[in-house]
Design a protein around this motif. Structure first.
Motif, PDB file in Angstrom:
ATOM      1  N   LYS A 299       1.010  -1.274  -0.134  1.00 49.57           N
ATOM      2  CA  LYS A 299       0.058   0.151   0.255  1.00 49.57           C
ATOM      3  C   LYS A 299       0.917   1.389  -0.083  1.00 49.57           C
ATOM      4  CE  LYS A 299      -3.964  -1.915  -0.326  1.00 49.57           C
ATOM      5  NZ  LYS A 299      -4.865  -1.567  -1.392  1.00 49.57           N
ATOM      6  N   ARG A 300       2.201   1.161  -0.001  1.00 45.86           N
ATOM      7  CA  ARG A 300       2.891   2.369  -0.266  1.00 45.86           C
ATOM      8  C   ARG A 300       2.608   3.283  -1.229  1.00 45.86           C
ATOM      9  NH1 ARG A 300       8.713   4.096  -1.227  1.00 45.86           N
ATOM     10  NH2 ARG A 300       8.311   6.278  -1.635  1.00 45.86           N
ATOM     11  N   ASN A 301       2.269   4.430  -0.990  1.00 44.54           N
ATOM     12  CA  ASN A 301       2.339   5.421  -2.131  1.00 44.54           C
ATOM     13  C   ASN A 301       3.537   6.092  -2.749  1.00 44.54           C
ATOM     14  OD1 ASN A 301       1.450   7.597  -3.974  1.00 44.54           O
ATOM     15  ND2 ASN A 301       0.197   8.745  -2.305  1.00 44.54           N
ATOM     16  N   MET A 302       3.956   5.483  -3.867  1.00 41.57           N
ATOM     17  CA  MET A 302       5.017   5.736  -4.576  1.00 41.57           C
ATOM     18  C   MET A 302       5.293   7.320  -4.945  1.00 41.57           C
ATOM     19  SD  MET A 302       6.826   3.014  -4.100  1.00 41.57           S
ATOM     20  CE  MET A 302       8.187   3.800  -4.963  1.00 41.57           C
ATOM     21  N   ASP A 303       4.198   8.140  -4.932  1.00 40.54           N
ATOM     22  CA  ASP A 303       4.296   9.474  -5.216  1.00 40.54           C
ATOM     23  C   ASP A 303       4.530  10.362  -4.266  1.00 40.54           C
ATOM     24  OD1 ASP A 303       3.532   9.259  -8.009  1.00 40.54           O
ATOM     25  OD2 ASP A 303       1.135   9.084  -7.489  1.00 40.54           O
ATOM     26  N   THR A 304       4.699   9.760  -2.965  1.00 44.51           N
ATOM     27  CA  THR A 304       4.928  10.219  -1.968  1.00 44.51           C
ATOM     28  C   THR A 304       6.388   9.945  -1.223  1.00 44.51           C
ATOM     29  OG1 THR A 304       2.613  10.575  -1.076  1.00 44.51           O
ATOM     30  CG2 THR A 304       4.361  10.982   0.635  1.00 44.51           C
ATOM     31  N   LYS A 305       7.140  10.999  -0.850  1.00 44.55           N
ATOM     32  CA  LYS A 305       8.550  10.561  -0.686  1.00 44.55           C
ATOM     33  C   LYS A 305       8.498   9.859   0.666  1.00 44.55           C
ATOM     34  CE  LYS A 305      12.108  12.670  -2.239  1.00 44.55           C
ATOM     35  NZ  LYS A 305      13.049  13.811  -2.556  1.00 44.55           N
ATOM     36  N   VAL A 306       9.371   9.014   0.986  1.00 43.59           N
ATOM     37  CA  VAL A 306       9.564   8.629   2.136  1.00 43.59           C
ATOM     38  C   VAL A 306      10.843   9.291   2.971  1.00 43.59           C
ATOM     39  CG1 VAL A 306      10.124   6.233   3.710  1.00 43.59           C
ATOM     40  CG2 VAL A 306       8.216   6.322   2.163  1.00 43.59           C
ATOM     41  N   HIS A 307      10.828   9.496   4.172  1.00 37.19           N
ATOM     42  CA  HIS A 307      11.937   9.990   4.879  1.00 37.19           C
ATOM     43  C   HIS A 307      12.281   8.896   6.115  1.00 37.19           C
ATOM     44  CE1 HIS A 307      11.515  13.865   3.124  1.00 37.19           C
ATOM     45  NE2 HIS A 307      10.188  13.606   2.864  1.00 37.19           N
ATOM     46  N   LEU A 308      13.841   8.645   5.842  1.00 35.36           N
ATOM     47  CA  LEU A 308      14.262   7.729   6.866  1.00 35.36           C
ATOM     48  C   LEU A 308      15.241   8.630   7.747  1.00 35.36           C
ATOM     49  CD1 LEU A 308      15.415   4.662   4.727  1.00 35.36           C
ATOM     50  CD2 LEU A 308      13.088   5.024   6.033  1.00 35.36           C
ATOM     51  N   GLU A 327      23.547   2.048  -5.228  1.00 26.77           N
ATOM     52  CA  GLU A 327      23.293   3.511  -5.727  1.00 26.77           C
ATOM     53  C   GLU A 327      22.036   3.489  -6.650  1.00 26.77           C
ATOM     54  OE1 GLU A 327      26.289   6.063  -9.082  1.00 26.77           O
ATOM     55  OE2 GLU A 327      26.811   4.036  -8.145  1.00 26.77           O
ATOM     56  N   GLY A 328      21.601   4.584  -6.594  1.00 21.39           N
ATOM     57  CA  GLY A 328      20.376   4.707  -7.411  1.00 21.39           C
ATOM     58  C   GLY A 328      18.938   4.308  -6.806  1.00 21.39           C
ATOM     59  N   GLU A 329      18.981   3.852  -5.800  1.00 18.36           N
ATOM     60  CA  GLU A 329      17.685   3.124  -5.039  1.00 18.36           C
ATOM     61  C   GLU A 329      17.087   4.375  -4.423  1.00 18.36           C
ATOM     62  OE1 GLU A 329      18.610  -1.348  -3.824  1.00 18.36           O
ATOM     63  OE2 GLU A 329      19.132   0.094  -2.492  1.00 18.36           O
ATOM     64  N   CYS A 330      17.441   5.393  -4.080  1.00 19.18           N
ATOM     65  CA  CYS A 330      17.005   6.784  -3.413  1.00 19.18           C
ATOM     66  C   CYS A 330      15.824   6.984  -4.632  1.00 19.18           C
ATOM     67  CB  CYS A 330      17.810   7.747  -2.950  1.00 19.18           C
ATOM     68  SG  CYS A 330      18.741   7.379  -1.330  1.00 19.18           S
ATOM     69  N   GLU A 331      16.383   7.313  -5.579  1.00 21.58           N
ATOM     70  CA  GLU A 331      15.732   7.911  -6.853  1.00 21.58           C
ATOM     71  C   GLU A 331      14.634   6.988  -6.988  1.00 21.58           C
ATOM     72  OE1 GLU A 331      18.900   7.935  -6.875  1.00 21.58           O
ATOM     73  OE2 GLU A 331      19.336   9.824  -6.352  1.00 21.58           O
ATOM     74  N   LYS A 332      15.006   5.403  -7.391  1.00 22.23           N
ATOM     75  CA  LYS A 332      13.978   4.449  -7.996  1.00 22.23           C
ATOM     76  C   LYS A 332      12.747   4.441  -7.019  1.00 22.23           C
ATOM     77  CE  LYS A 332      13.464  -0.297  -9.237  1.00 22.23           C
ATOM     78  NZ  LYS A 332      14.376  -1.539  -9.449  1.00 22.23           N
ATOM     79  N   GLU A 336      14.346   9.306   0.920  1.00 23.49           N
ATOM     80  CA  GLU A 336      15.536  10.140   1.240  1.00 23.49           C
ATOM     81  C   GLU A 336      16.181  10.130   2.688  1.00 23.49           C
ATOM     82  OE1 GLU A 336      16.582  14.936   1.880  1.00 23.49           O
ATOM     83  OE2 GLU A 336      14.570  14.414   0.953  1.00 23.49           O
ATOM     84  N   VAL A 337      17.264   9.847   2.866  1.00 28.79           N
ATOM     85  CA  VAL A 337      17.873   9.555   4.103  1.00 28.79           C
ATOM     86  C   VAL A 337      18.576  10.934   4.683  1.00 28.79           C
ATOM     87  CG1 VAL A 337      19.860   8.295   5.358  1.00 28.79           C
ATOM     88  CG2 VAL A 337      18.559   7.266   3.220  1.00 28.79           C
ATOM     89  N   HIS A 338      18.090  10.790   5.915  1.00 32.23           N
ATOM     90  CA  HIS A 338      18.454  12.038   6.843  1.00 32.23           C
ATOM     91  C   HIS A 338      19.315  11.462   8.098  1.00 32.23           C
ATOM     92  CE1 HIS A 338      15.395  14.571   4.728  1.00 32.23           C
ATOM     93  NE2 HIS A 338      14.799  13.316   4.986  1.00 32.23           N
TER      94      HIS A 338
END
Length: 344
Positions: A299-308, A327-332, A336-338
């Motif tokens: 049920k993850r909404n891929m249009d909404t960015k997840v923040h870790l 590499e590239g997984e953040c975009e795919k 975003e990692v904080h």
């Protein structure tokens, strides 16, 4: 404005939540990290003041060690660590000879809390279980785990054994070759309550805290099956009617057996907190499988960015453990990692 303090306590958990509700403010402490990091909690509380509520989710050393250090200081200084304490470790009181005993952390803690309660009238609750709801002036809190049966089971085990319960978590392995969407299909096993460490985690106090401008699901080291069952069966949450919160504190530092797709499917949230420095010799946290569950559940909404959010630098976490991003997984997967975050 409500605020979360995300303390750097190595492989443990330690949070302070500044709650604001209308004109009322309150401080809630959730765990204190290992004893070697007790100074972090004490330093921050010297700045913020005496907590209104202290929640000790369970009795593993990486959660209560710092609290033990704080409580020892309070006994020496003739003061209380908090106005109210929640800690399900009452069973240890009956078997402890004195505050100088060298037995388990839970026993040590229960003896000290018992002394503080008697000396200062401090409120100590040791009966927390799912379904309990509390309306404090500064926040509302709903307990979602453990079950009442598990709480009783832990207390009985404490009375019988009076020994240290070891967190013998098996070392997690991370497979960078396997795509996140494939890893996300793994299903965590049911906890084995005959094992001390799994019973301890199953008894972890998990709760939802709500106040002005903040709602957070604090999962301690709880198992997803317990939390999901309560949310679905007792509260009526579902894929079509999800629990909506601003933050989720990911269970057990991101261990692979403590997060599931089916639980995440009934939670609407895009901000996830992971408390870890990467490993403590017996485990490497977070596990890549947990990251996969968060990013790729059905049920993850891929249009909404997840923040870790991590409380240590990513390079430190990956040095102590194993890299868990390609590499590239953040975009795919739109996340975003904080890292090195101390306040939220």
């Amino acid at each position: 404005m409500s605020k979360i303090y995300f303390l750097p306590v190595k492989h443990g958990d330690a949070f302070i939540i500044e709650c604001v509700r209308g004109d009322t403010q309150g401080l809630v402490v959730v765990d204190g990290g290992p004893r070697s990091c007790g100074f972090e909690l004490k330093r921050k509380l010297n700045e913020l003041g005496t907590p209104d509520l202290m929640v000790l989710t369970h009795y593993d050393e990486d959660h209560i060690g710092g609290i033990l250090q704080l409580v020892d200081t309070c006994l020496d200084d003739n003061m209380i660590p908090a106005k109210e304490v929640w800690a399900n470790c009452a069973g240890y009181v009956e078997v402890a000879a004195s505050k100088y005993t060298t037995a388990a952390h839970g026993m040590l803690l229960s003896v000290r809390l018992n002394e503080l309660a008697k000396q200062h009238g401090m409120v100590w609750r040791n009966d927390l279980h799912e379904g309990m709801e509390f309306d404090r002036p500064f926040a509302s809190i709903e307990v979602v785990s453990p079950t009442e049966d598990v709480t009783k089971m832990v207390i009985e085990k404490q009375k019988d054994e009076a020994r240290q319960l070891l967190n013998a978590t098996q070392k997690d392995t991370i497979d960078l070759e396997k795509p996140l969407d494939k890893l996300a299909k793994e299903i965590p096993p049911e906890p084995n309550l005959k094992k001390d460490n799994e019973l301890a985690n199953a008894a972890s106090i998990a709760f939802i805290l709500r106040c002005d401008n903040l709602s957070i699901l604090m999962l301690g080291d709880s198992y997803p099956q317990n939390v999901e069952r309560y949310l679905r069966e007792e509260k009526g949450y579902s894929e079509e009617n999800p629990l909506v919160v601003d933050f989720v504190k990911v269970s057990h530092h991101g261990s692979r057996n403590n997060t599931s797709n089916s639980l995440l499917d009934i939670i609407q949230c895009d901000k996830f907190i992971i408390s870890t420095n990467g490993g403590n010799g017996s485990s490497n946290h977070p596990d890549r499988t947990t990251i996969a569950h968060i990013l790729c559940h059905t049920k993850r909404n891929m249009d909404t960015k997840v923040h870790l959010y991590f409380n240590y630098k990513l390079e430190l976490i990956e040095t102590n453990g194993i890299p868990f991003f390609n590499e590239g997984e953040c975009e795919k997967w739109n996340f975003e990692v904080h890292d090195n975050i101390k306040e939220l």
